[in-house]
Design a protein around this motif. Sequence first.
Motif, PDB file in Angstrom:
ATOM      1  N   VAL A 197       0.851  -1.196   0.000  1.00  0.00           N
ATOM      2  CA  VAL A 197       0.000   0.000   0.000  1.00  0.00           C
ATOM      3  C   VAL A 197       0.882   1.239   0.000  1.00  0.00           C
ATOM      4  O   VAL A 197       1.766   1.374   0.857  1.00  0.00           O
ATOM      5  N   HIS A 198       0.630   2.123  -0.946  1.00  0.00           N
ATOM      6  CA  HIS A 198       1.400   3.363  -0.980  1.00  0.00           C
ATOM      7  C   HIS A 198       1.026   4.201   0.244  1.00  0.00           C
ATOM      8  O   HIS A 198      -0.155   4.384   0.542  1.00  0.00           O
ATOM      9  N   SER A 200       1.080   7.186   0.618  1.00  0.00           N
ATOM     10  CA  SER A 200       0.338   8.357   0.143  1.00  0.00           C
ATOM     11  C   SER A 200       0.595   9.626   0.940  1.00  0.00           C
ATOM     12  O   SER A 200       1.447  10.413   0.592  1.00  0.00           O
ATOM     13  N   ASP A 226      -1.475  -1.240  -4.136  1.00  0.00           N
ATOM     14  CA  ASP A 226      -2.415  -0.111  -4.117  1.00  0.00           C
ATOM     15  C   ASP A 226      -1.568   1.153  -4.208  1.00  0.00           C
ATOM     16  O   ASP A 226      -1.064   1.635  -3.196  1.00  0.00           O
ATOM     17  N   ILE A 227      -1.396   1.659  -5.442  1.00  0.00           N
ATOM     18  CA  ILE A 227      -0.515   2.828  -5.602  1.00  0.00           C
ATOM     19  C   ILE A 227      -1.260   4.132  -5.332  1.00  0.00           C
ATOM     20  O   ILE A 227      -0.650   5.184  -5.203  1.00  0.00           O
ATOM     21  N   GLY A 228      -2.575   4.073  -5.274  1.00  0.00           N
ATOM     22  CA  GLY A 228      -3.359   5.220  -4.798  1.00  0.00           C
ATOM     23  C   GLY A 228      -3.503   6.361  -5.779  1.00  0.00           C
ATOM     24  O   GLY A 228      -4.586   6.658  -6.259  1.00  0.00           O
ATOM     25  N   SER A 229      -2.373   7.018  -6.088  1.00  0.00           N
ATOM     26  CA  SER A 229      -2.479   8.324  -6.738  1.00  0.00           C
ATOM     27  C   SER A 229      -2.868   8.263  -8.208  1.00  0.00           C
ATOM     28  O   SER A 229      -3.361   9.239  -8.752  1.00  0.00           O
ATOM     29  N   ASP A 269      -9.320  10.129  -9.805  1.00  0.00           N
ATOM     30  CA  ASP A 269      -9.412  11.582  -9.640  1.00  0.00           C
ATOM     31  C   ASP A 269      -8.256  12.197  -8.853  1.00  0.00           C
ATOM     32  O   ASP A 269      -8.361  13.298  -8.332  1.00  0.00           O
ATOM     33  N   LYS A 270      -7.149  11.464  -8.757  1.00  0.00           N
ATOM     34  CA  LYS A 270      -5.944  12.072  -8.164  1.00  0.00           C
ATOM     35  C   LYS A 270      -5.015  12.437  -9.330  1.00  0.00           C
ATOM     36  O   LYS A 270      -5.414  13.179 -10.205  1.00  0.00           O
ATOM     37  N   ALA A 277     -13.256   7.624  -9.701  1.00  0.00           N
ATOM     38  CA  ALA A 277     -13.301   6.254 -10.202  1.00  0.00           C
ATOM     39  C   ALA A 277     -12.159   5.500  -9.559  1.00  0.00           C
ATOM     40  O   ALA A 277     -11.278   6.102  -8.939  1.00  0.00           O
TER      41      ALA A 277
HETATM   42  C1  PLP Z   1      -6.507   7.794  -2.137  1.00  0.00           C
HETATM   43  C2  PLP Z   1      -6.122   6.419  -1.842  1.00  0.00           C
HETATM   44  C3  PLP Z   1      -7.098   5.433  -1.638  1.00  0.00           C
HETATM   45  C4  PLP Z   1      -8.568   5.754  -1.680  1.00  0.00           C
HETATM   46  O1  PLP Z   1      -8.966   6.107  -2.968  1.00  0.00           O
HETATM   47  P1  PLP Z   1     -10.379   6.860  -3.172  1.00  0.00           P
HETATM   48  O2  PLP Z   1     -10.440   7.062  -4.655  1.00  0.00           O
HETATM   49  O3  PLP Z   1     -10.317   8.116  -2.392  1.00  0.00           O
HETATM   50  O4  PLP Z   1     -11.422   5.926  -2.688  1.00  0.00           O
HETATM   51  C5  PLP Z   1      -6.693   4.157  -1.386  1.00  0.00           C
HETATM   52  N1  PLP Z   1      -5.378   3.840  -1.299  1.00  0.00           N
HETATM   53  C6  PLP Z   1      -4.413   4.754  -1.487  1.00  0.00           C
HETATM   54  C7  PLP Z   1      -2.983   4.325  -1.371  1.00  0.00           C
HETATM   55  C8  PLP Z   1      -4.750   6.072  -1.766  1.00  0.00           C
HETATM   56  O5  PLP Z   1      -3.786   6.996  -1.931  1.00  0.00           O
END
Ligand code: PLP
Length: 431
Positions: A197-198, A200, A226-229, A269-270, A277
């Motif tokens: 998990v990033h 973030s 889960d790179i998140g961004s 949307d980051k 999404a």
């Molecule tokens: C932002 C983020 C999430 C959550 O994503 P949402 O689009 O806000 O639901 C999950 N994991 C990481 C690592 C994030 O940076």
Amino acid sequence: MTAPSARPPSVDALARSIADVGLPHPLLVEAARAAIAAGDAASARARAEQRARSLLRPVLNATGVLLHTNLGRAPVAHAQAAGYTNLELDLRSGRRGSRSDHVARLWADLCGAEAALVVNNGAAAVLLVLAALAPGQGVAVSRSELVEIGGGFRVPEVMAQSGARLVEVGTTNRTRRSDFERAVATHGEDLAVLLKVHQSNYRIVGFTETVEVGELAGLGPPVVADIGSGLLDAACPWLPGGPPPWLAGEPAARQTLAAGADLVTFSGDKLAGGPQAGVIAGRAELVSRCAAHPLARALRPGGLVLAALQSLALTYLERRGGDIPFWRMATVDAAELRSRAFAVVASAARGRVVDLASVPGGGTLPGVVIASAGVSLGGDRLAELRAWRRPVIGRVEEGRTLLDLRSVDPGDDSELASALSALALRTKPQA
Ligand SMILES: *Cc1c(COP(=O)(O)O)cnc(C)c1O
């Protein structure tokens, strides 16, 4: 409109008298009824105006936070005429198709993945992956990555909701490949996923050690990152000048998959710069298992979001980063922002031009600042600016109101200048 001693006006007459507020009649009636019930019929207009202001509306983001969660994260434009689409129709066979075929395949191409699936947000992507790949089974995560991101996304809680079982690995500051090896040896077949998990929105500094995706690949269970961004490619081929220096170190989908992740998940949307999404991309067999899970139906986005994601994907593939509002705003030169700030100050006859520091925001790239420029006003003028016909959202620092132009579209500069010149002049000297 009412004399204090007169009989209270009828609700309907009162509602009609404030029709110019521009709300549908039933909402005016509600405001009128509440005003009369409070014994203050004259407050009907203010109540209706307050209701009108509570509706969703465009605002001017002058905070300098490019991905501002309260302001909808990435700015997106999408318009389409009313009409039908081939959302779930295969145009060649005429039979039922999959809503993953068109849009998700473009996103797979963008990440260099075999397949992809689009869901409602990043949290949904993680939830679905864990539910589909590790039902009732173990998922190994480093203790340094049991993070909370924004309100509500906490890795251990998402894990619990998915039905997977958390297997904590390593320590808060140091986790090694051997910790994961031991988890694989101890849990055997029951360990279904190795999750990275990033972090973030925070960083651990000092005596630290982390395990890279490449070190997890080959240990046995599928590796999910889960790179998140939602940075798609660290080389940013859609930007003529390549990646901006402040992006260094941010994990990207393409490189994470190339390093050995079997799946990546990220938000639309980051840094992807699209609508809300979530994307799951990687090995086709794993993506299919996610798509076949019953939760996939509950987490799927609608046609409007898919259409917006499709046009965004095509823009990326055409390497037109300048047509993606987030990337255009993120990469514009500070000198250009300065000259826009001078023009705004001149036109408004209010404020001073100042150098500022913008941030990417959205829980990405903590500590990163991007040189920017904007307008400074004495005192806290935030409430007045929010009350403007197109609310202007700024920030206050050390007794000054700062309006950062990096997150303002140049087409909105004249609106910003109008908002500034409409501010009442302050008679009291400002601190
Ligand atoms: C932002 C983020 C999430 C959550 O994503 P949402 O689009 O806000 O639901 C999950 N994991 C990481 C690592 C994030 O940076």
